[in-house]
Scaffold this motif. Structure first.
Motif, short mmCIF file in Angstrom:
data_model
loop_
_atom_site.label_atom_id
_atom_site.label_comp_id
_atom_site.label_asym_id
_atom_site.label_seq_id
_atom_site.Cartn_x
_atom_site.Cartn_y
_atom_site.Cartn_z
N LYS A 4 51.14 59.89 -10.31
CA LYS A 4 52.60 60.07 -10.26
C LYS A 4 53.01 60.15 -8.80
O LYS A 4 52.19 60.39 -7.91
CB LYS A 4 53.02 61.37 -10.96
CG LYS A 4 52.55 61.49 -12.39
CD LYS A 4 53.44 60.71 -13.31
CE LYS A 4 53.06 60.99 -14.76
NZ LYS A 4 53.92 60.34 -15.70
N ARG A 5 54.30 59.97 -8.54
CA ARG A 5 54.84 60.09 -7.19
C ARG A 5 56.10 60.93 -7.26
O ARG A 5 56.98 60.65 -8.08
CB ARG A 5 55.16 58.72 -6.61
CG ARG A 5 55.79 58.75 -5.21
CD ARG A 5 56.05 57.33 -4.74
NE ARG A 5 56.76 57.27 -3.49
CZ ARG A 5 56.37 56.58 -2.43
NH1 ARG A 5 55.23 55.90 -2.45
NH2 ARG A 5 57.09 56.55 -1.34
N TRP A 6 56.17 61.95 -6.42
CA TRP A 6 57.34 62.81 -6.35
C TRP A 6 57.87 62.84 -4.93
O TRP A 6 57.11 62.87 -3.96
CB TRP A 6 57.00 64.24 -6.74
CG TRP A 6 56.75 64.48 -8.19
CD1 TRP A 6 56.78 63.56 -9.20
CD2 TRP A 6 56.38 65.72 -8.78
NE1 TRP A 6 56.48 64.18 -10.39
CE2 TRP A 6 56.23 65.50 -10.16
CE3 TRP A 6 56.18 66.99 -8.28
CZ2 TRP A 6 55.88 66.52 -11.05
CZ3 TRP A 6 55.83 68.01 -9.15
CH2 TRP A 6 55.68 67.76 -10.53
N GLN A 7 59.20 62.86 -4.83
CA GLN A 7 59.87 63.20 -3.58
C GLN A 7 60.33 64.64 -3.75
O GLN A 7 61.03 64.96 -4.71
CB GLN A 7 61.08 62.30 -3.32
CG GLN A 7 61.82 62.72 -2.04
CD GLN A 7 63.23 62.18 -1.97
OE1 GLN A 7 63.98 62.26 -2.92
NE2 GLN A 7 63.57 61.62 -0.82
N LEU A 8 59.94 65.49 -2.82
CA LEU A 8 60.37 66.89 -2.82
C LEU A 8 61.22 67.11 -1.59
O LEU A 8 60.80 66.75 -0.47
CB LEU A 8 59.17 67.83 -2.82
CG LEU A 8 58.21 67.73 -4.01
CD1 LEU A 8 57.06 66.81 -3.68
CD2 LEU A 8 57.69 69.09 -4.40
N LEU A 9 62.39 67.69 -1.77
CA LEU A 9 63.26 68.05 -0.66
C LEU A 9 63.34 69.57 -0.61
O LEU A 9 63.79 70.21 -1.57
CB LEU A 9 64.65 67.43 -0.84
CG LEU A 9 64.68 65.90 -0.79
CD1 LEU A 9 66.07 65.39 -1.16
CD2 LEU A 9 64.27 65.39 0.58
N ILE A 10 62.89 70.13 0.51
CA ILE A 10 62.77 71.57 0.66
C ILE A 10 63.89 72.06 1.58
O ILE A 10 64.00 71.60 2.72
CB ILE A 10 61.41 71.96 1.27
CG1 ILE A 10 60.26 71.14 0.69
CG2 ILE A 10 61.17 73.46 1.13
CD1 ILE A 10 60.07 71.19 -0.79
N SER A 11 64.70 72.99 1.08
CA SER A 11 65.81 73.55 1.85
C SER A 11 65.52 74.99 2.21
O SER A 11 64.82 75.70 1.48
CB SER A 11 67.10 73.52 1.01
OG SER A 11 67.37 72.22 0.57
N GLU A 49 51.74 61.67 -3.86
CA GLU A 49 51.22 60.92 -5.00
C GLU A 49 49.90 61.54 -5.46
O GLU A 49 49.08 61.96 -4.63
CB GLU A 49 50.97 59.45 -4.64
CG GLU A 49 52.23 58.68 -4.41
CD GLU A 49 52.00 57.17 -4.28
OE1 GLU A 49 50.84 56.71 -4.33
OE2 GLU A 49 53.00 56.44 -4.15
N GLY A 50 49.73 61.58 -6.78
CA GLY A 50 48.50 62.10 -7.36
C GLY A 50 48.73 62.49 -8.80
O GLY A 50 49.80 62.24 -9.37
N PRO A 51 47.75 63.14 -9.43
CA PRO A 51 47.89 63.59 -10.81
C PRO A 51 49.01 64.63 -10.93
O PRO A 51 49.21 65.45 -10.03
CB PRO A 51 46.54 64.21 -11.14
CG PRO A 51 45.59 63.67 -10.11
CD PRO A 51 46.42 63.42 -8.89
N GLU A 52 49.70 64.62 -12.05
CA GLU A 52 50.86 65.51 -12.23
C GLU A 52 50.50 66.99 -12.11
O GLU A 52 51.26 67.77 -11.56
CB GLU A 52 51.54 65.23 -13.56
CG GLU A 52 52.88 65.94 -13.70
CD GLU A 52 53.72 65.41 -14.84
OE1 GLU A 52 54.91 65.75 -14.87
OE2 GLU A 52 53.20 64.67 -15.69
#
Length: 91
Positions: A4-11, A49-52
Motif C-alpha cells: 500500500k502507499r500512504w501520504q501522511l501530512l503531519i501538523s 509504501e509497504g504492508p498496511e
C-alpha cells in the motif's frame, strides 16, 4: 503481502525537532520505503509504501513523533503504490 502507499501530512510543531530523521529511523525499522520532507506551510509530508499493518504502526508513531514534537493532526490519503523507492529517506 500487498503493498500500500500512504501520504501522511503531519501538523503541529514538527519542523526543527528531528521529526523527519526520527521518521526515517522508524520507517526503516518497519521495512517501509518512501520519504519525509518539510513543507513550506510548516507541516511534514511522509510518503510511505509497504504492508498496511506496518503503515498503521508508522501512523501510530506519527501521532507522537520524537520527544520535542507536538503533533496536532495526522491526515492520511491512500495513493496507488509505485514501487519507486529502494529505501526510506529524508528530503
Amino acid at each position: 503481502m500487498e503493498t500500500k502507499r500512504w501520504q501522511l501530512l503531519i501538523s503541529g510543531r514538527v519542523q526543527g525537532v528531528y521529526y523527519r530523521a526520527s521518521t526515517e529511523q522508524k520507517a526503516s525499522s518497519l521495512g517501509l520505503t518512501g520519504f519525509a520532507r518539510n513543507l513550506p506551510d510548516g507541516r511534514v509530508e511522509i510518503i510511505a509504501e509497504g504492508p498496511e499493518d506496518r503503515l498503521d504502526q508508522l501512523k501510530t508513531w506519527c501521532t507522537e513523533g520524537p520527544p520535542d514534537a507536538r503533533v496536532d493532526a495526522v491526515d492520511i490519503s491512500p495513493e496507488p503504490p509505485t514501487g519507486e523507492f529502494s529505501g526510506f529517506s529524508v528530503r
